[in-house]
Design a protein around this motif. Structure first.
Motif, short mmCIF file in Angstrom:
data_model
loop_
_atom_site.label_atom_id
_atom_site.label_comp_id
_atom_site.label_asym_id
_atom_site.label_seq_id
_atom_site.Cartn_x
_atom_site.Cartn_y
_atom_site.Cartn_z
N UNK A 5 0.99 -1.17 0.04
CA UNK A 5 -0.10 -0.01 0.06
C UNK A 5 0.95 1.06 -0.10
N UNK A 6 0.47 2.34 -0.74
CA UNK A 6 1.15 3.49 -0.64
C UNK A 6 0.30 4.42 0.43
N UNK A 7 0.97 4.77 1.18
CA UNK A 7 0.46 5.69 2.53
C UNK A 7 0.85 7.25 2.60
N UNK A 8 -0.19 8.12 2.97
CA UNK A 8 0.28 9.19 3.27
C UNK A 8 -0.23 9.65 4.36
N UNK A 9 0.79 10.40 5.10
CA UNK A 9 0.71 10.72 6.70
C UNK A 9 -0.14 12.01 6.53
N UNK A 10 -1.25 12.05 7.27
CA UNK A 10 -2.09 13.30 7.16
C UNK A 10 -1.85 13.72 8.60
N UNK A 11 -1.41 14.95 8.98
CA UNK A 11 -1.27 15.38 10.47
C UNK A 11 -2.46 16.28 10.55
N UNK A 12 -3.11 15.76 11.89
CA UNK A 12 -4.42 16.55 12.12
C UNK A 12 -4.17 17.05 13.60
N UNK A 13 -5.24 17.89 14.11
CA UNK A 13 -5.17 18.03 15.64
C UNK A 13 -6.57 17.48 16.01
N UNK A 14 -6.46 16.49 17.03
CA UNK A 14 -7.73 15.95 17.58
C UNK A 14 -8.01 16.28 18.96
N UNK A 15 -9.16 16.41 19.46
CA UNK A 15 -9.21 16.36 20.96
C UNK A 15 -9.22 14.71 21.45
N UNK A 16 -8.06 14.61 22.25
CA UNK A 16 -7.70 13.41 22.63
C UNK A 16 -8.36 13.04 23.83
N UNK A 17 -8.65 13.77 24.46
CA UNK A 17 -9.25 13.80 25.87
C UNK A 17 -10.34 14.98 26.36
N UNK A 18 -11.35 14.47 27.02
CA UNK A 18 -12.36 15.29 27.35
C UNK A 18 -12.78 14.94 28.81
N UNK A 19 -12.40 15.54 29.82
CA UNK A 19 -12.68 15.07 31.06
C UNK A 19 -13.23 16.39 31.98
N UNK A 20 -13.77 16.25 33.25
CA UNK A 20 -13.97 16.76 34.07
C UNK A 20 -13.79 16.32 35.61
N UNK A 21 -13.68 17.36 36.54
CA UNK A 21 -13.32 16.97 37.87
C UNK A 21 -14.33 18.17 38.89
N UNK A 22 -15.25 17.10 39.66
CA UNK A 22 -16.06 18.38 40.51
C UNK A 22 -15.33 18.52 41.80
N UNK A 23 -15.20 19.70 42.16
CA UNK A 23 -14.35 20.34 43.34
C UNK A 23 -15.30 20.80 44.42
N UNK A 24 -15.64 20.15 45.60
CA UNK A 24 -16.59 20.75 46.72
C UNK A 24 -15.92 21.81 47.31
N UNK A 25 -16.97 22.70 48.00
CA UNK A 25 -16.67 23.74 48.53
C UNK A 25 -17.38 23.58 49.83
N UNK A 26 -16.60 23.27 50.99
CA UNK A 26 -17.38 23.35 52.45
C UNK A 26 -16.54 24.18 53.27
N UNK A 27 -17.09 25.65 53.50
CA UNK A 27 -16.51 26.48 54.61
C UNK A 27 -17.29 26.94 55.54
N UNK A 28 -16.69 27.04 56.67
CA UNK A 28 -17.34 27.80 58.05
C UNK A 28 -16.61 29.14 58.09
N UNK A 29 -17.15 30.11 57.56
CA UNK A 29 -16.34 31.39 57.28
C UNK A 29 -16.95 32.48 58.41
N UNK A 30 -15.62 32.94 59.30
CA UNK A 30 -16.14 34.02 60.25
C UNK A 30 -15.65 35.21 59.64
N UNK A 31 -16.22 36.49 59.88
CA UNK A 31 -15.69 37.57 59.28
C UNK A 31 -14.65 38.14 60.16
N UNK A 32 -13.65 38.67 59.56
CA UNK A 32 -12.68 39.30 60.04
C UNK A 32 -13.11 40.24 61.17
N UNK A 33 -12.26 41.08 61.87
CA UNK A 33 -12.40 41.98 62.76
C UNK A 33 -12.93 43.28 62.26
#
Length: 512
Positions: A5-33
């Motif tokens: 086979x005669x092969x031609x290499x075609x360089x392309x840009x692909x999205x190779x990864x799509x992911x996410x991470x949930x970050x929790x927020x838990x805070x007991x906030x006291x006001x500064x003086x």
């Protein structure tokens, strides 16, 4: 046996990864003086930012900081006050190893936030935000452009595709000292700040991209700490940055993403009470993906005129050169603020933008919604907070088969203005910049291997030089040639034909 086979290499840009991470927020906030007591919570907000990101091996590491800001009503002065808390976060995502020239684009989105006052000086905050990431990398598609063999007949077509020139990702800083000026109120503390960046123009040179852009810093600041009086200021900061992108040229189409990684805006009046200066220290990330029009021959089908042959194929998606379009639009909407009326607006901004591209009547329609946030005073002069959605739609002029297009969409608020039109109604005008990248795609059959069996020769009628064949209208010359172990070119030449299909029911001479 295998054909080569005669092969031609075609360089392309692909999205190779799509992911996410949930970050929790838990805070007991006291006001500064130094913060006064809470009478009523107006708004609690999470503003996450990325401090750093890196790819090593099969891991994407992201380090960031979540700025949690509490806006509340002062119990004594009936003024808007704020309190901030920084919470660092990190996430690690598993990706494919050994990627070539990978770049990552990170988006941060607040999912939910609950806030309640436990006492005049203590607040319980629970929520979460999502870190979404797309990793792009250079991949090389192998295309069979020909099969070597005197007995092989091939059916090919020319396909245009989006050929990757190069990718680049670069961090740079914007450091400025800005002057509010004497015509505005003297700044004493910042209640709210917001920084956005946008591209204005680009110029591609050899292996470099000249990027001209603008950073917009918006401030809501206190002019009198005792009364809580506030004012706003907007700074437009132009910048120029040269980005290294190996392989880029003046003929390439460039997809550019700008991210505000982190920033700090502070008042010099904290150290000099007569100062009207603001210092900005921002970290920006520019990601560039440059593509150009590529062309390759693809073998659709093949057969041997001498032996029984076999093709092994696979489906491959080909993406063509994208069409980039950018448009600034204006959106107006009348909103109501509540039953207690409205006498003035202290500040207005856009908190989130949600938008999706849809296809209607063979056209692309962008539909979306802005969440407009308002600090205002009611009919009694008491500050309050309100959120109101503003819907928008836009139809870009893009030709082609829009149903088979890959569409990337970015909607950026440029400015918000308002006009109080009644006791409890406000007209909001939003200026938006809509950037669209639309690329047609198609699925092609790609030959991965071809072989023939020497023990199974094809049977030919060698008693005559020509055979008569009665063809139906629309019949393919390719299928006829395959059946009679000849070629399409030979049938065309013998019958003085130009098309690859039979135009009308007719008798054909088939050379043997």
């Amino acid at each position: 046996m295998e054909y080569q086979l005669k092969k031609e290499i075609c360089p392309v840009c692909e999205a190779v990864f799509e992911g996410s991470s949930e970050q929790p927020v838990d805070l007991d906030l006291s006001l500064p003086d130094y913060c006064p007591d809470i009478e009523r919570i107006l708004k609690c907000r999470i503003c996450p930012s990325v401090v750093g990101k890196s790819i090593a091996g099969d891991r994407l590491e992201i380090e960031g900081n979540a700025l949690i800001t509490l806006y509340y009503l002062d119990s004594k002065k009936q003024a808007i006050r704020s309190c901030e808390h920084n919470s660092p976060f990190s996430c690690s995502l598993k990706i494919k190893p050994d990627l070539k020239d990978p770049v990552s684009v990170v988006k941060l989105r607040t999912d939910y936030l609950n806030c309640r006052a436990l006492s005049p000086r203590r607040v319980d905050i629970h929520g979460a935000f999502t870190v979404s990431t797309v990793v792009y990398a250079k991949t090389e598609q192998e295309i069979c452009s020909g099969i070597v063999g005197d007995d092989i007949r091939q059916k090919t077509h020319t396909e245009h595709y989006s050929r990757l020139c190069g990718t680049g990702q670069q961090m740079f800083s914007i450091t400025e000292t800005l002057d509010i000026g004497q015509g505005k109120g003297m700044p004493e503390s910042i209640i709210r700040s917001e920084l956005s960046v946008r591209r204005e123009s680009v110029k591609a040179l050899s292996d470099k991209l000249m990027l001209n852009g603008e950073a917009v810093l918006r401030l809501l600041y206190v002019t009198d700490i005792e009364t809580g009086s506030a004012d706003t200021m907007t700074f437009n900061i132009p910048f120029t940055q040269v980005i290294d992108v190996q392989g880029i040229s003046g003929d390439s189409v460039n997809d550019i993403t700008l991210e505000v990684m982190s920033y700090d805006a502070s008042l010099k009046s904290e150290y000099d009470e007569n100062s009207t200066l603001v210092t900005l220290d921002a970290r920006i990330c520019a990601t560039v993906m440059a593509v150009e029009d590529g062309e390759t021959e693809i073998v659709d089908d093949a057969y041997s005129t001498m032996y029984e042959s076999e093709l092994i194929t696979k489906q491959c998606r080909i993406t063509r050169l994208p069409v980039m379009t950018e448009k600034d639009i204006s959106v107006k909407s009348d909103v109501t603020t509540g039953e207690n009326g409205i006498t003035r607006i202290t500040d207005i901004w856009c908190d989130t933008v949600s938008s999706i591209p849809a296809v209607e009547n063979d056209s692309i329609i962008v539909k979306g919604k802005l969440l407009c946030c308002i600090f205002a005073a009611d009919g009694d002069g008491v500050p309050f907070y309100a959120e109101r959605p503003v819907e928008f739609s836009y139809s870009p002029e893009i030709t082609g088969n829009v149903k088979d297009m890959n569409i990337k969409l970015n909607v950026q608020p440029l400015s918000l203005s308002f006009r109080i039109t009644g006791d409890n109604t406000v007209e909001i005008k939003a200026e938006l910049r809509i950037c669209i990248s639309a690329a047609e795609s198609c699925v092609c059959r790609i030959v991965t291997s071809a072989s023939y069996n020497e023990d199974k020769p094809r049977i030919k009628d060698k008693t005559a030089a020509l055979t008569l064949y009665y063809a139906d209208e629309g019949e393919s010359l390719w299928s006829i040639a395959r059946s009679y172990c000849t070629s399409v070119e030979a049938i065309k030449l013998e019958n003085e034909l130009e098309e690859d299909t039979v135009q009308s029911r007719n008798m054909l001479l088939i050379p043997m």
